[in-house]
Design a protein around this motif. Sequence first.
Motif, PDB file in Angstrom:
ATOM      1  N   LYS A   1      14.184  71.887  15.921  1.00 19.70           N
ATOM      2  CA  LYS A   1      14.236  71.690  14.568  1.00 19.70           C
ATOM      3  C   LYS A   1      14.679  70.372  14.688  1.00 19.70           C
ATOM      4  O   LYS A   1      14.152  69.129  13.626  1.00 19.70           O
ATOM      5  N   MET A   2      15.167  70.064  15.109  1.00 16.71           N
ATOM      6  CA  MET A   2      16.296  68.750  14.952  1.00 16.71           C
ATOM      7  C   MET A   2      14.816  67.853  15.420  1.00 16.71           C
ATOM      8  O   MET A   2      15.192  66.339  14.927  1.00 16.71           O
TER       9      MET A   2
ATOM     10  N   CYS B   1      10.768  66.487  25.151  1.00 12.43           N
ATOM     11  CA  CYS B   1      11.025  65.250  26.495  1.00 12.43           C
ATOM     12  C   CYS B   1      13.104  65.161  25.620  1.00 12.43           C
ATOM     13  O   CYS B   1      13.870  64.955  26.116  1.00 12.43           O
ATOM     14  N   ILE B   2      12.275  64.704  24.640  1.00 12.83           N
ATOM     15  CA  ILE B   2      14.205  63.992  23.668  1.00 12.83           C
ATOM     16  C   ILE B   2      14.914  65.712  23.676  1.00 12.83           C
ATOM     17  O   ILE B   2      16.501  64.953  23.606  1.00 12.83           O
ATOM     18  N   ALA B   3      14.581  66.483  23.350  1.00 10.92           N
ATOM     19  CA  ALA B   3      14.774  68.084  22.509  1.00 10.92           C
ATOM     20  C   ALA B   3      15.696  68.361  24.307  1.00 10.92           C
ATOM     21  O   ALA B   3      16.853  68.846  24.146  1.00 10.92           O
TER      22      ALA B   3
ATOM     23  N   ASP C   1      17.692  58.984  13.581  1.00  9.36           N
ATOM     24  CA  ASP C   1      18.364  60.260  13.514  1.00  9.36           C
ATOM     25  C   ASP C   1      19.292  60.341  14.251  1.00  9.36           C
ATOM     26  O   ASP C   1      20.199  60.640  13.108  1.00  9.36           O
ATOM     27  N   LEU C   2      18.841  61.144  15.575  1.00 10.05           N
ATOM     28  CA  LEU C   2      19.524  61.133  16.389  1.00 10.05           C
ATOM     29  C   LEU C   2      20.530  60.690  16.830  1.00 10.05           C
ATOM     30  O   LEU C   2      22.057  61.157  16.548  1.00 10.05           O
TER      31      LEU C   2
ATOM     32  N   ASP D   1      21.978  57.998  14.173  1.00  8.35           N
ATOM     33  CA  ASP D   1      23.427  58.183  13.206  1.00  8.35           C
ATOM     34  C   ASP D   1      23.946  60.171  13.203  1.00  8.35           C
ATOM     35  O   ASP D   1      25.427  59.644  13.101  1.00  8.35           O
ATOM     36  N   ARG D   2      23.077  60.788  13.819  1.00  7.65           N
ATOM     37  CA  ARG D   2      23.767  62.388  13.606  1.00  7.65           C
ATOM     38  C   ARG D   2      24.758  62.979  14.286  1.00  7.65           C
ATOM     39  O   ARG D   2      25.522  63.365  14.027  1.00  7.65           O
ATOM     40  N   LEU D   3      24.149  62.520  15.163  1.00  6.07           N
ATOM     41  CA  LEU D   3      24.967  62.504  17.085  1.00  6.07           C
ATOM     42  C   LEU D   3      26.438  61.817  17.319  1.00  6.07           C
ATOM     43  O   LEU D   3      26.962  62.211  18.410  1.00  6.07           O
ATOM     44  N   GLY D   4      25.998  60.334  17.198  1.00  3.42           N
ATOM     45  CA  GLY D   4      26.608  59.765  16.921  1.00  3.42           C
ATOM     46  C   GLY D   4      26.364  58.503  18.663  1.00  3.42           C
ATOM     47  O   GLY D   4      27.112  58.526  19.703  1.00  3.42           O
TER      48      GLY D   4
END
Lengths: 338, 330
Positions: free
Chosen positions: B146-147, B171-173, B206-207, B209-212
């Motif tokens: 989902k991410m 691949c990113i997931a 986005d990732l 920002d969300r996960l630092g």
Amino acid sequence: MTNDNTLISVQDLKVYFRSGHECARAVDGISFEIRQEETVCLVGESGCGKTVSALSILGLIQTPPGEIAGGQIMFQGKNLLELDEEDMQKIRGNRIAMVFQEPLTSLNPVFTIEDQIGEAISIHKNIGSGELRDCCIKLLKDVGIPSPVQRLKDYPHQLSGGQRQRVMIAMALACDPDLIIADEPTTALDVTVQAQILQLLKSIQETRSMSILYITHDLGVVANIAHRVYVMYSGIVTEQGNAAQIFHHARHPYTQGLLASLPSRSKRGKRLFSIPGTVPNPAYKPAGCPFHPRCPHAIPICGKEYPKMCDYGQAHLARCPVLFKNSHNPDKPEPKSI
Amino acid sequence: MESKSKDKQMILRVQNLKKYFPIRRGFFQKIAGWVKAVDDVSFEIEQGKTLGLVGESGCGKTTVARLILKLLEPDNGKIIFRGIDIGELTEKEMKPLRKKIQIVFQDPFGSLNPRMTTGLSIEEGLRILGIKRGKKRKERLEKLLKMVGMSPESADRYPHEFSGGQRQRICIARALSVDPSLVVCDEPISALDVSIQAQIINLLKDLQDRLGLSYLFISHDLNVVSYLCSTISVMYKGQIMESAPAEELFENPRHPYTLSLISAIPDPAPGLRRKIEILEPDLSDSLITSKGCRFQGRCPMEEPRCLEEEISFEKVGEKHFVRCWKAAKK
Ligand SMILES: Nc1ncnc2c1ncn2[C@@H]1O[C@H](COP(=O)(O)OP(=O)(O)OP(=O)(O)O)[C@@H](O)[C@H]1O
Ligand SMILES: Nc1ncnc2c1ncn2[C@@H]1O[C@H](COP(=O)(O)OP(=O)(O)OP(=O)(O)O)[C@@H](O)[C@H]1O
Ligand code: SF4
Ligand code: SF4
Ligand SMILES: [Mg+2]
Ligand SMILES: [Mg+2]
């Protein structure tokens, strides 16, 4: 539409590929023209039919699986699609030459540079070996290969990617064609080398007054070299105009979306616009406007009716009646470029 | 640069990294010379920030990435991850850190196992994390999908059923499955269509920002790098030629190579059919140069001194370094 200095005019060209029950409509009725001394860009994403269009001009579509399903290609008073192989060969490499994306696969690894350029010349000119050699050296000089005399005996693998592409261009120039078709000639190269090749093509085009059909998916390159641009999507032309019209006043949602989605320094900190979804499979194109599943302006009729080309004047055309109507309706604001 | 407190904000510090590859010739495969793929490379990445590494093909970008991931042993230099020198660690000590540094490659086609479903590819990482098969693992898998903007059903499908952009999402997931803090992105969008590139760039942002997350973003496209990165390092033939905060690098480029790169950016915005400054073609034997500045032979400012001495990496402003004695003097 065709005016006097038109060099080549492709009209309603259709090229299909059949396999089993599937029919991929790779090129689905495109029209474009190239005038003398003009650089025209075909721009669009992977699979939209750019290469197939170029190969059709040269009569290089394999049939089967390919099939020219309609249209004509008028060049110097002849319809190229009706020529037999013998006549077509006279045009190929003589009046129209092609430069491919990957120079390594299109240069023969076991022949020297001199052999290959020499052959390109001697197909069309009957000259002695001394003169042939001089011609080769001159061509290598023209395309900016340093110490051309030493390079003559080199094999393709001894040259860098940029140099190989220069050799390809030299071969294309060998017979002084009226039109060079360059299919993504800089895609495999670095930015700095790409800039050199683009500069080379520009100066060749100006000094030899030929026409260039330049195929690319890179809008930055288009802005750099194009006089006129045809934007393709899923086998059709969605917008056409000169470079300024396309880049500053795009009238088709797809062109607008592409431009808005390009990252650049001025967009730092802002979210990039992105076109949702993916390019359709040419065997299963949506009905109506092929862009409608991804289009932010789509209305119900877009899924049913094939959109007409709309004329914005000064040879700027876009295949989107919805935006066209909006732009002529005083109640609605002028469609802004996103 | 030396203080301990600074180490905390710096997720990665690379110091004087060096990797030479031997060129072997002849019947006995004697070493005939060295390819100086990475030669005295130093940079830092701040926690939660993106460092852009740009340079032409073959300049050593991927080699830097492989060194950081410890897929290659450096000949010299230090890689300090969150204050720990990972060069000193044994394989066993390295294991927990391996998860913290992940990579996403250019080619989303080659980097997924064609016989493994998406779910299995991603779950491999979860297994390494010690998350047992079961409800928890399934939940985590769905969350990861989902991410990156994929449906839970994609878990049961194979790589060939996805487009390039979708495969890059997978691949990113997979990289994110082990909860990394640094992700090395080696040309992650170069193989993708224009309209898909923006989707992946937005996802990466986005990732972050969300996960630092911190990124090392490798690319040859200055437009992308100028949009995405906080700091940019320009690499040429194995060396960093210039390094500066992104704005500074574009406003105030010092190194002649940086200047030529910036002027060669194909820019779809204002100037149409504009004149560009063209760099002379490279005629030298790429990475095997002997002495002096690596940019010699192509540099418009070259002087005899450039061919004689090693050029040092000098500070010319706040976080701005340049490897050119002439540019440093200005
Ligand atoms: N020989 C062939 N057999 C079957 N399908 C083909 C063949 N050649 C091309 N196609 C299909 O025709 C469509 C258009 O292909 P084309 O090569 O013209 O795309 P393109 O615009 O040049 O893309 P790219 O930017 O990737 O080069 C594609 O969907 C492709 O799969
Ligand atoms: N294992 C190896 N053995 C020998 N030479 C190598 C090896 N790996 C890389 N090289 C050489 O090191 C140099 C740097 O390669 P690298 O792949 O790091 O470049 P790059 O900057 O990533 O290029 P690109 O943009 O084309 O991906 C090249 O000249 C390459 O041929
Ligand atoms: S015709 Fe409809 S779907 Fe097609 S581009 Fe215009 S608004 Fe969009
Ligand atoms: S050190 Fe000399 S050759 Fe190198 S970049 Fe500076 S001026 Fe050019
Ligand atoms: Mg193509
Ligand atoms: Mg690489």
